[in-house]
Design a protein around this motif. Sequence first.
Motif, PDB file in Angstrom:
ATOM      1  N   VAL A  51       0.889  -1.163  -0.119  1.00  0.00           N
ATOM      2  CA  VAL A  51       0.068  -0.088  -0.114  1.00  0.00           C
ATOM      3  C   VAL A  51       0.896   1.415  -0.116  1.00  0.00           C
ATOM      4  O   VAL A  51       0.482   2.396  -0.494  1.00  0.00           O
ATOM      5  CB  VAL A  51      -1.026  -0.072   1.046  1.00  0.00           C
ATOM      6  N   LEU A  52       2.163   1.019   0.399  1.00  0.00           N
ATOM      7  CA  LEU A  52       3.080   2.294   0.584  1.00  0.00           C
ATOM      8  C   LEU A  52       3.185   2.631  -0.965  1.00  0.00           C
ATOM      9  O   LEU A  52       3.602   4.003  -1.316  1.00  0.00           O
ATOM     10  CB  LEU A  52       4.280   2.267   1.484  1.00  0.00           C
ATOM     11  N   MET A  53       3.661   1.840  -1.707  1.00  0.00           N
ATOM     12  CA  MET A  53       4.055   1.826  -3.174  1.00  0.00           C
ATOM     13  C   MET A  53       2.728   2.581  -3.854  1.00  0.00           C
ATOM     14  O   MET A  53       2.883   3.669  -4.564  1.00  0.00           O
ATOM     15  CB  MET A  53       4.062   0.843  -3.904  1.00  0.00           C
ATOM     16  N   GLU A  54       1.481   2.407  -3.469  1.00  0.00           N
ATOM     17  CA  GLU A  54       0.214   2.879  -4.139  1.00  0.00           C
ATOM     18  C   GLU A  54       0.215   4.395  -3.561  1.00  0.00           C
ATOM     19  O   GLU A  54      -0.334   5.288  -4.171  1.00  0.00           O
ATOM     20  CB  GLU A  54      -1.018   1.953  -3.869  1.00  0.00           C
ATOM     21  N   MET A  55       0.575   4.465  -2.291  1.00  0.00           N
ATOM     22  CA  MET A  55       0.364   5.808  -1.624  1.00  0.00           C
ATOM     23  C   MET A  55       1.006   6.848  -2.317  1.00  0.00           C
ATOM     24  O   MET A  55       1.049   8.045  -2.505  1.00  0.00           O
ATOM     25  CB  MET A  55       0.968   5.793  -0.285  1.00  0.00           C
ATOM     26  N   THR A  56       2.592   6.399  -2.935  1.00  0.00           N
ATOM     27  CA  THR A  56       3.460   7.395  -3.375  1.00  0.00           C
ATOM     28  C   THR A  56       3.047   7.520  -5.034  1.00  0.00           C
ATOM     29  O   THR A  56       3.690   8.469  -5.493  1.00  0.00           O
ATOM     30  CB  THR A  56       4.834   6.931  -3.201  1.00  0.00           C
ATOM     31  N   ASP A  57       2.065   6.808  -5.564  1.00  0.00           N
ATOM     32  CA  ASP A  57       1.786   7.038  -6.936  1.00  0.00           C
ATOM     33  C   ASP A  57       0.671   8.134  -7.264  1.00  0.00           C
ATOM     34  O   ASP A  57      -0.248   8.164  -7.535  1.00  0.00           O
ATOM     35  CB  ASP A  57       1.021   5.518  -7.378  1.00  0.00           C
ATOM     36  N   VAL A  58       1.387   9.110  -6.918  1.00  0.00           N
ATOM     37  CA  VAL A  58       0.718  10.799  -6.641  1.00  0.00           C
ATOM     38  C   VAL A  58       1.390  11.711  -7.330  1.00  0.00           C
ATOM     39  O   VAL A  58       2.756  11.481  -7.055  1.00  0.00           O
ATOM     40  CB  VAL A  58      -0.156  11.015  -5.504  1.00  0.00           C
ATOM     41  N   SER A  59       1.018  12.864  -7.843  1.00  0.00           N
ATOM     42  CA  SER A  59       1.875  13.872  -8.312  1.00  0.00           C
ATOM     43  C   SER A  59       2.141  14.762  -7.404  1.00  0.00           C
ATOM     44  O   SER A  59       2.828  15.587  -7.494  1.00  0.00           O
ATOM     45  CB  SER A  59       1.220  14.495  -9.529  1.00  0.00           C
ATOM     46  N   ASN A  60       1.236  15.074  -6.270  1.00  0.00           N
ATOM     47  CA  ASN A  60       1.297  16.187  -5.510  1.00  0.00           C
ATOM     48  C   ASN A  60       0.749  15.709  -3.820  1.00  0.00           C
ATOM     49  O   ASN A  60       0.006  14.654  -3.995  1.00  0.00           O
ATOM     50  CB  ASN A  60       0.676  17.300  -5.766  1.00  0.00           C
ATOM     51  N   GLY A  61       0.962  16.580  -3.034  1.00  0.00           N
ATOM     52  CA  GLY A  61       0.471  16.191  -1.721  1.00  0.00           C
ATOM     53  C   GLY A  61       1.663  15.776  -0.698  1.00  0.00           C
ATOM     54  O   GLY A  61       2.770  16.056  -0.841  1.00  0.00           O
ATOM     55  N   LEU A  62       1.187  15.681   0.582  1.00  0.00           N
ATOM     56  CA  LEU A  62       2.152  15.573   1.588  1.00  0.00           C
ATOM     57  C   LEU A  62       2.058  14.220   2.196  1.00  0.00           C
ATOM     58  O   LEU A  62       1.009  13.360   2.601  1.00  0.00           O
ATOM     59  CB  LEU A  62       1.703  16.622   2.788  1.00  0.00           C
ATOM     60  N   ILE A  63       3.134  13.470   2.303  1.00  0.00           N
ATOM     61  CA  ILE A  63       3.434  12.026   2.885  1.00  0.00           C
ATOM     62  C   ILE A  63       4.375  12.052   3.943  1.00  0.00           C
ATOM     63  O   ILE A  63       5.552  12.955   4.067  1.00  0.00           O
ATOM     64  CB  ILE A  63       3.728  11.045   1.786  1.00  0.00           C
ATOM     65  N   LEU A  64       3.902  11.893   5.339  1.00  0.00           N
ATOM     66  CA  LEU A  64       4.479  11.975   6.451  1.00  0.00           C
ATOM     67  C   LEU A  64       5.046  10.483   7.014  1.00  0.00           C
ATOM     68  O   LEU A  64       4.298   9.607   6.948  1.00  0.00           O
ATOM     69  CB  LEU A  64       3.767  12.562   7.523  1.00  0.00           C
ATOM     70  N   VAL A  65       6.185  10.463   7.386  1.00  0.00           N
ATOM     71  CA  VAL A  65       6.869   9.112   8.054  1.00  0.00           C
ATOM     72  C   VAL A  65       7.441   9.614   9.425  1.00  0.00           C
ATOM     73  O   VAL A  65       7.939  10.458   9.446  1.00  0.00           O
ATOM     74  CB  VAL A  65       8.082   8.682   7.152  1.00  0.00           C
ATOM     75  N   THR A  66       6.678   8.909  10.379  1.00  0.00           N
ATOM     76  CA  THR A  66       7.008   9.143  11.908  1.00  0.00           C
ATOM     77  C   THR A  66       7.331   8.123  12.838  1.00  0.00           C
ATOM     78  O   THR A  66       7.291   6.983  12.201  1.00  0.00           O
ATOM     79  CB  THR A  66       5.805   9.825  12.333  1.00  0.00           C
ATOM     80  N   GLY A  67       7.944   8.374  13.769  1.00  0.00           N
ATOM     81  CA  GLY A  67       8.180   7.505  14.615  1.00  0.00           C
ATOM     82  C   GLY A  67       9.474   8.064  15.827  1.00  0.00           C
ATOM     83  O   GLY A  67       9.866   9.126  15.329  1.00  0.00           O
ATOM     84  N   PRO A  68       9.816   7.219  16.785  1.00  0.00           N
ATOM     85  CA  PRO A  68      10.779   7.700  17.635  1.00  0.00           C
ATOM     86  C   PRO A  68      12.093   7.685  16.838  1.00  0.00           C
ATOM     87  O   PRO A  68      12.260   7.028  16.103  1.00  0.00           O
ATOM     88  CB  PRO A  68      10.759   7.076  18.882  1.00  0.00           C
ATOM     89  N   THR A  69      13.298   8.467  17.651  1.00  0.00           N
ATOM     90  CA  THR A  69      14.415   8.460  16.999  1.00  0.00           C
ATOM     91  C   THR A  69      15.100   6.794  16.906  1.00  0.00           C
ATOM     92  O   THR A  69      14.990   6.019  17.678  1.00  0.00           O
ATOM     93  CB  THR A  69      15.356   9.067  17.985  1.00  0.00           C
TER      94      THR A  69
END
Length: 374
Positions: free
Chosen positions: A131-149
Amino acid sequence: MSEKTVTKTKQAGVGENVKIQQLFKLMVDSGGSDLHLTVGSPPGLRVNGEIVRVKIPALNASDSKRLVYQILTEEQKNEFEKNLELDFSFGIKGLARFRANVFYSKGGVAAVFRTIPSIIPDFKSLNLPNVLMEMTDVSNGLILVTGPTGSGKSTTLASLIDRLNENESGHIITLEDPVEFVHPHKSCIVNQREIGTDSLTFHNALKSLLRQDPDIVLVGELRDVETIEAALTVAETGHLVFGTLHTNSCVQTINRIVNVFPSDQQDQIRTLLSFVLQGVISQQLLPKSFESGRCLGIEILIPTPAIRNLIREDKIHQIYSQMQIGQDKTGMMTMNQCIERHVKAGLIDTDTAMSYSTAPEELAKKLGVKGKGY
């Protein structure tokens, strides 16, 4: 784990006159992620999430300074002594790249070095959901990757950027402090800008960004109002923006983005975020219980029309429930669902699962755990 590390230490021939290159090689050979140097302790390696001491005497103040200064340029030494801390990255040919933070502790020189793999891992090796590959199949917008150090955010982002670099034909700009994974020019032109070296601040770099004709932008860390506002604006103007935050869940991430702004701006920010957000990935690395290594705990939010509406209407607390509706179609997953799968697959035990859960009461019910206050 300790015995394995000690064996490698003896093989490396480390003694009192240790050189820092020997410690870097030991870290890589041991599969360590970090090297810690500080006065009063032997060097420490983080292996599978735990600190293991190298079998040499504790470092004194001159030892620690000597080791750290072996890899600093004169300019870096001057900057460190002026500002009392220093961030940078560097590579050792034939070994690896490293990210470094040098600082003072009780008047002595201390440092932490993190290994950056020279080869960017692909989706399959990281066990990332499709699903992450599908998430990036866009031309614009904001994708956030989060988590502790230390949760693998940089590695996940590098894999996403590398896939776009191979499959798109555009211009990728990264703003990092410091530059970690090095991306070669593939189908895309890639410019990686290090804050402090290639631009003075994130704000300055973002301010001039739109004049550099980008298609894809990576902002190493969304650390303040100015940076977050600029990233939202870049996403709104038709670019695909990736960013990271040190938050522990998808819902907390949305709250953090909104609450960093003054109260009189939050309605406007919620509306803007509801339009530009393309996905949130929240992750952590869980120690395996029955073998060495760690496994990925991941939570995925895909902004469906219902979730976008909840963001606009300031009903963010309802998003967690909405994430669990129609997951076969959306591909969404909560952290507890991922942890539960790891327990059932025998990767982690129940105690580990409970200690890493962001909602332990819910997980206790899923796993049938009783007692311990759950």
